[in-house]
Design an enzyme around this catalytic site. Structure first.
Site, PDB file in Angstrom:
ATOM      1  N   GLY A   1       0.752   2.758   5.300  1.00 37.72           N
ATOM      2  CA  GLY A   1      -0.513   3.191   4.711  1.00 37.72           C
ATOM      3  C   GLY A   1      -1.037   4.433   5.413  1.00 37.72           C
ATOM      4  N   SER A   2      -2.362   4.520   5.545  1.00 34.41           N
ATOM      5  CA  SER A   2      -3.003   5.784   5.944  1.00 34.41           C
ATOM      6  C   SER A   2      -2.705   6.264   7.358  1.00 34.41           C
ATOM      7  CB  SER A   2      -4.507   5.675   5.760  1.00 34.41           C
ATOM      8  OG  SER A   2      -4.809   5.526   4.395  1.00 34.41           O
TER       9      SER A   2
END
Length: 541
Positions: free
Chosen positions: A273-274
């Site tokens: 993810g981020s």
């Protein structure tokens, strides 16, 4: 002798040597402060020699009483005609001493060593454990087997053809050689604190598992590696789930043990993810396709080919600079940077950053990155990769890659082993690890330090901010497959001080219940860990 060879051969046949092993003491595993994390305790091996037993019933009764054998098993051992019959290993020393004091003919008590872990569950999936033969099974115990194992000794007993010891010749002995001690970078106090923090958040969020990694990004030394729930190293076959194994098949048991022993920081991959936006940003800056002041517009989504890809803020961030986009963790901004880079350039940086190879950590079973083949990457795949979806990496790979981006551009090898010493403290070997320079330029590294400090001081990572310290970092919330299951992984990667990082931490929370955003539940845990360990480690700024 040539003329009388038959005579001497017959004489030799009448003499036999019986051999018993004396196990070598395994080397200790010692933490950064000199605390012993893996040691040995003396145990005994009990054997019987059929030809020397003069009171069979007394020996059988003694074996039943002291070793808890049933009569049939004890009788079978005593009546077996063999040069020496091993009855039981790893017998507590007090029991061995009691058996010796019976003074029964034909009973041998040999002292031996058994691995002992003073802190039970501490760093269980890092240290690993040994089997019945004192050989490493998982973790550092198996990785450094050659360093730790030592050389077994022997007791040679000369007997006549009937197996009776010859007193005039007696026993000869080859003493064992102890293994060397392995000194590691892991700090028991830091590990203990991180384990407590992991356990606390796991219980609060009813999560499946929590992993925490703390390392020095300058040299790759690992200070702590937590995989909650841990297991008891002194009882490694007892499930930490309190599940009853009696009704399980051998395969089910083995699968349950393997699951319990897995080190999620290195053995398993996940969708980052981020936190992976750090890699996209570094590649974009290095290639010159983006600067801090470039402007973007986020209406809450970005259309790529026929796909509308959403930002986590559905209403959009509106106009923003690249720095603001990073602080907001804005997907459309990072998709745009990924598209500007293009497939060829993006993969060039994957390779340059070391993402396509394993880190080379000194633990067994490291998993490799699971990435699309370059030929299969279109614009949509490129877009999802840029904000950390549709591929998988290990936590150790993410932490190591980010270390190289924020430490001035040197790819380090994450490791525990520091030195090998003997029992007198004499240095045998200083362990060395590969470093690769110029992963990114000094300028890109400093820009990334600045961006990630802003993410924590005023952006999505603000829950990790500590007054009076400079903290850089990035939050992430990713979904596990299948997406329809609505299971999430919350994480936060942070480091400090930002201008000369000394400690990098990564926390990964698997399937938290209720609120699951990395910025809300993972960042505060790392803040708490940093607040407690940084003064202890003497890290300022």
């Amino acid at each position: 002798m040539v003329f009388q060879s038959d005579y001497y051969a017959k004489k030799a046949e009448e003499l036999h040597e019986r051999e018993r092993d004396i196990k070598a003491a395994r080397g200790k595993i010692i933490d950064a402060n000199g605390t012993v994390l893996a040691a040995n305790k003396t145990v005994c091996t009990i054997s019987v020699i059929h030809s020397q037993i003069t009171d069979k019933d007394a020996v059988i009764a003694m074996l039943q009483k002291e070793l808890g054998l049933d009569e049939e098993t004890a009788r079978k051992r005593v009546e077996k005609v063999s040069s020496i019959e091993r009855v039981k290993t790893n017998v507590e020393k007090e029991v061995g001493d009691r058996i010796r004091n019976y003074g029964l003919d034909g009973v041998k008590v040999d002292e031996d060593f058994k691995r002992y872990y003073p802190y039970d569950t501490l760093a269980s999936k890092v240290l690993g454990f040994t089997g019945g033969d004192n050989q490493g099974i998982i973790g550092l115990e198996v990785m450094y087997e050659d360093v730790l194992k030592g050389i077994d000794g022997k007791i040679l007993t000369t007997t006549d053809a009937r197996g009776v010891e010859l007193d005039e010749i007696g026993e000869s002995r080859v003493d064992p050689v102890s293994g060397y001690n392995l000194h590691i970078s892991l700090d028991r106090n830091v590990q203990m604190y991180a384990e407590q923090a992991a356990k606390k958040v796991m219980e609060q969020k009813q999560a499946d598992a929590v992993s925490i990694l703390l390392m020095n990004p300058q040299n790759g030394e690992i200070l702590a590696m937590v995989n909650t729930p841990e297991f008891d190293l002194n009882e490694p076959f007892k499930l930490n789930t309190s599940e009853d194994t009696s009704g399980m098949t051998d395969k089910e048991k083995q699968d349950a043990w393997n699951g319990m022993w897995r080190n999620l920081c290195i053995n398993d991959t996940y969708e980052p993810g981020s936190t992976f936006k750090i890699i996209t940003a570094a590649a974009g800056l290095e290639e010159g396709v983006v600067t801090l002041n470039d402007t973007f517009s986020c209406p809450g989504y970005k259309v790529v080919e026929d796909r509308r890809i959403h930002c986590h803020k559905r209403t959009g961030h509106g106009g923003e600079t690249f720095l603001q986009g990073a602080m907001n963790s804005c997907n459309p901004v990072f998709i745009e940077v990924g598209l500007r880079l293009g497939v060829d350039n993006y993969y060039k940086y994957f390779k340059q950053f070391g993402l396509m190879e394993k880190t080379g950590i000194d633990l067994p079973g490291e998993a490799a990155t699971i990435m699309h083949q370059k030929k299969n990457v279109g614009q949509v795949e490129l877009a999802t990769i840029s904000f950390g979806q549709s591929f998988q990496i290990t936590p150790i790979q993410l932490a190591t890659t980010v270390s190289s981006i924020i430490n001035g551009g040197t790819r380090v090898t994450p490791h525990f082993g520091v030195e090998v010493r003997d029992d007198d403290g004499k240095l045998i070997e200083t362990l060395a690890y590969e470093k690769k320079k110029h992963i990114v330029s000094q300028e890109t590294s400093e820009t990334m330090q600045y961006i990630l400090e802003n993410v924590v001081s005023g952006g999505s990572g603000k829950n990790a901010y500590i007054e009076g310290r400079t903290i850089g970092g990035k939050t992430a919330t990713s979904q596990t497959l299948p997406r329809s299951a609505n299971r999430y992984i919350s994480s936060f990667l942070g480091f400090t001080p930002t201008d000369n990082p000394q400690v990098l931490g990564l926390i990964v929370i698997h399937d938290p219940q209720g609120v699951y955003y990395g910025g809300t539940i993972a960042a505060p845990v790392m803040k708490e860990i940093f607040e407690n360990i940084l003064p202890y480690l003497g890290v300022e700024g």
